[in-house]
Design a protein around this motif. Structure first.
Motif, mmCIF file in Angstrom:
data_model
loop_
_atom_site.group_PDB
_atom_site.id
_atom_site.type_symbol
_atom_site.label_atom_id
_atom_site.label_comp_id
_atom_site.label_asym_id
_atom_site.label_seq_id
_atom_site.Cartn_x
_atom_site.Cartn_y
_atom_site.Cartn_z
ATOM 1 N N GLU A 136 0.830 -1.202 0.000
ATOM 2 C CA GLU A 136 0.000 0.000 0.000
ATOM 3 C C GLU A 136 0.870 1.260 0.000
ATOM 4 O OE1 GLU A 136 -2.371 -0.393 3.453
ATOM 5 O OE2 GLU A 136 -3.585 -2.044 2.659
ATOM 6 N N ALA A 149 -4.992 2.834 -3.759
ATOM 7 C CA ALA A 149 -4.005 1.876 -3.253
ATOM 8 C C ALA A 149 -4.673 0.852 -2.337
ATOM 9 C CB ALA A 149 -2.893 2.603 -2.509
ATOM 10 N N LEU A 150 -5.555 1.312 -1.465
ATOM 11 C CA LEU A 150 -6.253 0.399 -0.556
ATOM 12 C C LEU A 150 -7.158 -0.562 -1.330
ATOM 13 C CD1 LEU A 150 -7.228 2.851 2.340
ATOM 14 C CD2 LEU A 150 -5.475 1.074 2.373
ATOM 15 N N THR A 153 -4.895 -3.234 -3.226
ATOM 16 C CA THR A 153 -4.313 -4.246 -2.341
ATOM 17 C C THR A 153 -5.395 -5.150 -1.754
ATOM 18 O OG1 THR A 153 -4.342 -2.605 -0.548
ATOM 19 C CG2 THR A 153 -2.285 -2.897 -1.741
#
Length: 398
Positions: A136, A149-150, A153
């Motif tokens: 992340e 990003a969260l 992932t």
């Protein structure tokens, strides 16, 4: 393919950041299966042990007294059926066939051992909470933004949490997630039967508006469209001259006005001329402006109001040109320009000299605006329709 090679080569700085980061993450907590190699070595040692055992059995002379019982020669008459030489060729063929499979088996076994050793040498790391947190952080520093990003992932962890992944496998998973996000926004600029189709090009200073207009005009002309360009940046003589150079390269006429003229007035006159000449496309350049300069943004809104007096549906396309090197600041630019100029599509430039190509993923994820093209250089053919898979592969270095 030629443009993808160019994209891949010129996005080296972008891809190297993710590439090196992923390798560092995997290698940091990796446990190369060296134990597998160690296990294979005793297997190889056991083989000679078996062979030695076989040799002992064969070499044991102790049972030699057994031949003393002469009844053994008695079965010698058995050779009487020597007239049965026919089976001999069978016996001859049998040993001949036996060594062949033996030869084939040994390389096969060696190949398997080598394959195991090669696979064992690839570092792998279990995808756990620590590894996800590091991934992340890497994506955030690559300008994908926190939310994106969260989400990326989380999607990777959903099906692969707890699995041991190599660097190559993690890159492939990341490229797949980027492609999935970008697939929904990869669309070329639409063309309408309306003549002239007005294309307003906006963006901040130095984003690459002028070069983008020249490249697009060249492509549209090559497709058989009649194009007219209006040099709406009337405050900078250098900008007008640069646009005239690109117009000459593309073989497209460029309308200009005296320095300091009202750009909204020039845009209106350009629409009249384009209509008279039966042009298919009118591309209007605008002065570069910072999104925090309210006076300049109001001037852009004025251009839109004036050209709508001529055609209520104009502009039919409003392209926002973004400089990839601005990173997350591009998010603020999209928000501001979208309010004032009703942005219909994006063009991302300068992907050849930045480690911030990830911002394009963040923009696609947050706004969902069509991405029409990307630029990776200054040449007239360095602008290409956006391909999500090629972009994802170049960005992740797969």
């Amino acid at each position: 393919m030629a443009f993808f090679k160019k994209l891949r080569d010129r996005m080296f700085k972008s891809s190297s950041k993710l590439d090196e980061g992923i390798e560092a993450i995997v290698s940091e907590g990796s446990e190369p299966a060296a134990d597998m190699v160690a296990e294979e070595q005793p297997v190889r040692e056991e083989t000679p042990i078996v062979d030695s055992t076989a040799n002992v059995e064969v070499s044991v002379p102790e049972p030699e007294p057994e031949p003393e019982p002469e009844p053994e020669p008695e079965p010698e008459p058995e050779p009487e059926p020597e007239p049965e030489p026919e089976p001999e060729p069978v016996a001859a063929s049998t040993p001949a066939a036996a060594p062949q499979p033996g030869k084939e088996a040994s390389p096969g076994l060696l190949g398997r051992l080598v394959g195991r050793r090669a696979a064992a040498s690839v570092p792998r790391r279990e995808l756990d909470d620590d590894m996800l947190e590091q991934l992340e952080e890497l994506l955030i520093t690559s300008d994908m933004g926190v939310d994106t990003a969260l989400r990326v992932t989380a999607n990777i962890a959903r099906d692969h949490f707890g699995k041991r992944l190599s660097t190559g496998e993690l890159k492939e998973l990341l490229a797949g997630e980027v492609t999935r996000i970008m697939d929904t926004v990869a669309r070329p600029m639409p063309l309408y039967p309306k003549k002239p189709q007005v294309v307003l090009v906006v963006g901040v200073n130095g984003s690459g508006k002028t070069t983008t207009i020249g490249k697009l005009a060249s492509q549209f002309r090559a497709a058989g469209k009649k194009v007219v360009i209006a040099a709406g940046d009337t405050f900078r003589a250098a900008a007008v001259e640069q646009l005239q150079v690109w117009g000459d390269r593309a073989g497209v006429p460029v309308m200009t006005a005296p320095e300091g003229s009202d750009p909204a007035s020039l845009a209106f006159d350009a629409m009249v001329r384009a209509e008279e000449e039966g042009a298919d496309l009118l591309m209007i350049d605008t002065a570069g402006r910072l999104q925090n300069r309210q006076d300049l943004m109001e001037e852009l809104a004025k251009i839109v109001r004036v050209i709508r007096k001529k055609d209520p549906d104009a502009p039919h396309n409003t392209l926002l040109v973004l400089d990839a090197t601005t990173g997350q600041n591009a998010v603020n630019q999209v928000e501001t320009f979208q309010k004032l100029a009703d942005v219909s599509g994006l063009v991302m430039t300068k992907l050849d000299g930045t480690a911030r190509g990830g911002v394009l993923v963040a923009l696609a994820d947050k706004f969902g605006l069509p991405i029409h093209a990307i630029g990776v250089g200054e040449q007239i053919d360095d602008l290409s329709p956006f391909d999500p898979e090629d972009f994802a592969r170049a960005l992740t270095g797969t």
